[in-house]
Design an enzyme around this catalytic site. Structure first.
Site, PDB file in Angstrom:
ATOM      1  N   PRO A  94     -22.904 -16.055 -30.312  1.00 23.55           N
ATOM      2  CG  PRO A  94     -22.262 -16.928 -28.249  1.00 23.55           C
ATOM      3  CD  PRO A  94     -22.907 -15.746 -28.884  1.00 23.55           C
ATOM      4  CD  GLU A  95     -24.064 -18.901 -36.010  1.00 26.69           C
ATOM      5  OE1 GLU A  95     -24.044 -19.933 -36.683  1.00 26.69           O
ATOM      6  OE2 GLU A  95     -24.293 -17.775 -36.488  1.00 26.69           O
ATOM      7  CE  LYS A 153     -27.264 -20.395 -31.135  1.00 28.68           C
ATOM      8  NZ  LYS A 153     -28.037 -19.331 -31.762  1.00 28.68           N
ATOM      9  CD  GLN A 157     -30.841 -16.655 -22.833  1.00 27.66           C
ATOM     10  OE1 GLN A 157     -31.020 -16.626 -24.046  1.00 27.66           O
ATOM     11  NE2 GLN A 157     -31.642 -17.334 -22.030  1.00 27.66           N
ATOM     12  CG  ASN A 184     -28.157 -14.976 -39.275  1.00 26.04           C
ATOM     13  OD1 ASN A 184     -29.111 -15.597 -39.760  1.00 26.04           O
ATOM     14  ND2 ASN A 184     -27.835 -13.756 -39.625  1.00 26.04           N
TER      15      ASN A 184
END
Ligand SMILES: [Zn+2]
Length: 273
Positions: free
Chosen positions: A2-3, A53, A70, A169
């Site tokens: 997840p971003e 995050k 994580q 990403n």
């Protein structure tokens, strides 16, 4: 993984389940945290902050629970004491009269005093979080020109949580496309206009992705493609996951490369060197 936008969304769900209701029970799977269960019971939660995050659950008695998902951590919110069917391990739970907020699989959980939060090894290193702090375009442009970052490639900078927290990403490829920057370049190779666009795109795409379920493409275009029957993966992004397809601006074939061992996509003409 997840971003930032997905983490902020998860934080919103948890916030909705726990803020404004007395905490009836707290559970920690890790033995070294279990003494805190009594400390946090009976309190209220003020809000959930995100930093990159990481999530910070702010209790009203000066304690903050730090958690980092994580790769595998996942939050669930359920009616009180209802647990999802999952093979994951429950690591942290907050229960109130109506709801339970349950964190599974995350191994990085700590209880901190509020005043310790900013010195925490992860928090102290992570860059500005666009979704939970007021970050202006000019501040980001200044950051791009900072000597710590100026000579490094955009592709490595945009995944470095010390640069801007929460970019991952897909956002990396999308920001570079919207800013018209070739993935081989560094901030020092860019024009003032490109730096400006990169700053604006970082802010706009983070917010748009957060507010529109991860869509980073032009919203009208995405809506139109969806109405024509396109699948989500075909209307979601400008370039990410679209190698071999036509650029939405000029029709050039989108190229996929590896950058920092992660895939990166770009349009060779919109993002020329
Ligand atoms: Zn193009």
């Amino acid at each position: 993984m997840p971003e930032g936008p997905e983490i902020r969304k998860a934080a919103d769900y948890v916030e909705k389940a726990v803020v404004g209701r007395e905490v009836l029970d707290v559970f920690f799977a890790f033995e070294h945290l279990q003494d805190y269960e009594e400390v946090l019971k009976g309190r209220h939660i003020l809000r959930i902050d995100t930093k990159g995050k990481a999530m910070l659950t702010r209790f009203d008695n000066g304690y903050t629970v730090y958690s980092h998902n994580q790769l595998y951590g996942k939050w669930y919110t359920r009616n009180a004491y209802n647990y999802p069917k999952t093979n994951r391990q429950l690591r942290f739970a907050i229960h109130n009269e109506k709801k339970s907020a349950l964190l599974y699989s995350a191994s990085d959980i700590e209880v901190l005093r509020d005043e310790e939060v900013e010195d925490h090894p992860f928090i102290s290193k992570v860059g500005p979080d666009i979704l939970s702090e007021e970050v202006t375009k000019d501040q980001l442009v200044e950051r791009f020109q900072d000597k710590r970052f100026y000579r490094r490639k955009w592709t490595s900078l945009l995944l470095d949580q010390a640069f801007i927290g929460g970019i991952g990403n897909y956002l990396r490829s999308e920001i570079l496309f919207v800013a018209g920057i070739h993935p081989d370049l560094r901030p020092m190779d860019c024009t003032a206009e490109q730096l400006d666009k990169a700053a604006q795109a970082s802010i706009d795409l983070m917010w748009q992705s957060y507010q529109h379920k991860g869509i980073t493409n032009d919203l009208e275009l995405a809506e139109k493609l969806k109405a024509e029957g396109a699948k989500r993966r075909d209307y979601r992004h400008w370039v990410f996951n679209r190698d071999g397809k036509a650029c939405r601006i000029d029709g050039t074939e989108i190229v996929k490369i590896q950058a920092g061992s992660r895939r990166c996509y770009y349009c060779p003409t919109c993002q020329s060197k």
